[in-house]
Design a protein around this motif. Structure first.
Motif, PDB file in Angstrom:
ATOM      1  N   VAL A  36     -10.554   4.809   0.977  1.00 57.74           N
ATOM      2  CA  VAL A  36      -9.724   5.914   0.497  1.00 57.74           C
ATOM      3  C   VAL A  36      -9.082   5.462  -0.806  1.00 57.74           C
ATOM      4  O   VAL A  36      -8.466   4.399  -0.857  1.00 57.74           O
ATOM      5  CB  VAL A  36      -8.639   6.275   1.535  1.00 57.74           C
ATOM      6  N   ASP A  37      -9.239   6.260  -1.860  1.00 54.46           N
ATOM      7  CA  ASP A  37      -8.740   5.835  -3.165  1.00 54.46           C
ATOM      8  C   ASP A  37      -8.327   7.045  -3.993  1.00 54.46           C
ATOM      9  O   ASP A  37      -8.660   8.183  -3.667  1.00 54.46           O
ATOM     10  CB  ASP A  37      -9.826   5.054  -3.908  1.00 54.46           C
ATOM     11  N   SER A  38      -7.615   6.765  -5.065  1.00 56.71           N
ATOM     12  CA  SER A  38      -7.222   7.791  -6.015  1.00 56.71           C
ATOM     13  C   SER A  38      -7.226   7.187  -7.406  1.00 56.71           C
ATOM     14  O   SER A  38      -6.761   6.072  -7.596  1.00 56.71           O
ATOM     15  CB  SER A  38      -5.829   8.320  -5.691  1.00 56.71           C
ATOM     16  N   ILE A  46       0.846  -1.197   0.000  1.00 59.13           N
ATOM     17  CA  ILE A  46       0.000   0.000   0.000  1.00 59.13           C
ATOM     18  C   ILE A  46       0.882   1.249   0.000  1.00 59.13           C
ATOM     19  O   ILE A  46       1.852   1.346   0.747  1.00 59.13           O
ATOM     20  CB  ILE A  46      -0.942  -0.008   1.216  1.00 59.13           C
ATOM     21  N   TRP A  52     -12.924   9.683  -1.042  1.00 58.34           N
ATOM     22  CA  TRP A  52     -13.366   8.958   0.152  1.00 58.34           C
ATOM     23  C   TRP A  52     -14.765   8.441  -0.143  1.00 58.34           C
ATOM     24  O   TRP A  52     -15.673   9.229  -0.423  1.00 58.34           O
ATOM     25  CB  TRP A  52     -13.419   9.894   1.369  1.00 58.34           C
ATOM     26  N   MET A  65      -7.873  12.743  -4.383  1.00 53.88           N
ATOM     27  CA  MET A  65      -8.220  11.525  -3.640  1.00 53.88           C
ATOM     28  C   MET A  65      -9.733  11.487  -3.448  1.00 53.88           C
ATOM     29  O   MET A  65     -10.394  12.519  -3.396  1.00 53.88           O
ATOM     30  CB  MET A  65      -7.540  11.513  -2.265  1.00 53.88           C
ATOM     31  N   ALA A 103      -8.038   0.733   1.851  1.00 51.16           N
ATOM     32  CA  ALA A 103      -7.450   1.379   0.675  1.00 51.16           C
ATOM     33  C   ALA A 103      -8.191   0.878  -0.550  1.00 51.16           C
ATOM     34  O   ALA A 103      -8.565  -0.298  -0.622  1.00 51.16           O
ATOM     35  CB  ALA A 103      -5.970   1.045   0.571  1.00 51.16           C
ATOM     36  N   TYR A 146      -1.641   6.517   1.136  1.00 53.24           N
ATOM     37  CA  TYR A 146      -2.896   5.875   1.530  1.00 53.24           C
ATOM     38  C   TYR A 146      -2.896   5.584   3.030  1.00 53.24           C
ATOM     39  O   TYR A 146      -3.892   5.803   3.717  1.00 53.24           O
ATOM     40  CB  TYR A 146      -3.108   4.563   0.767  1.00 53.24           C
TER      41      TYR A 146
END
Length: 168
Positions: free
Chosen positions: A43-45, A2, A77, A75, A26, A6
């Motif tokens: 949580v991501d991008s 990870i 959420w 990012m 993540a 993150y």
């Protein structure tokens, strides 16, 4: 593995919302849809880093070169479960608090005020499970330390057609 960003943002979320750590994930880590009836926060991008500034510096005592940059990344959420709307609203409001500033300072990230919340359940036409999404711009500063030996005394030797001309 990870991304360290993150991990920092998952800790930020945990500490800001006082949310159980086992419910913060993540993004794109192979979760089953059925799990998201629980109060998960993901949580991501989907974007890469955008470099803003960079710097480098040499420490002669430790003989190390430090390369660093400040980057920005969009990012997201995602909030799931029956309390998705409430968690999303709390995150948006608390992100401007002094507690948020203190957590960001400790973690070395800057989370800018979130954009409007998107109800992804309605957007995708789902019949079950609540899902809200916020997007934030995040700034952070990754760095790299490289060991580089310094040159204390330059050694110079000039050799011409007739042999050694100069040596120091």
């Amino acid at each position: 593995m990870i991304d360290p960003l993150y991990i920092a943002l998952m800790r930020f979320t945990r500490d800001l919302l006082q949310h159980p750590e086992e419910f913060i994930k993540a993004g794109r880590q192979n979760f089953d849809r059925q799990q998201f009836e629980q109060p998960y926060i993901v949580v991501d991008s989907l974007a890469g880093d955008v470099p803003l500034t960079s710097s480098e510096g040499y420490n002669g005592d430790t003989e190390e070169m430090v390369y660093s940059e400040q980057v920005s990344r969009a990012m997201t959420w995602d909030f799931y479960g029956p309390t998705a709307n409430e968690m999303c609203r709390r995150f948006r409001l608390l992100s401007r608090s002094q507690v948020s500033q203190d957590i960001q300072s400790d973690l070395g990230v800057t989370v800018f005020h979130p954009t409007a919340a998107t109800d992804l359940k309605s957007l995708t036409g789902q019949q079950y499970g609540e899902r809200m999404q916020l997007q934030c711009q995040v700034h952070y500063s990754p760095s790299l330390i490289v060991g580089i030996l310094r040159i204390d005394i330059a050694q110079l030797r000039i050799i011409g057609e007739r042999g050694l001309i100069y040596e120091q």
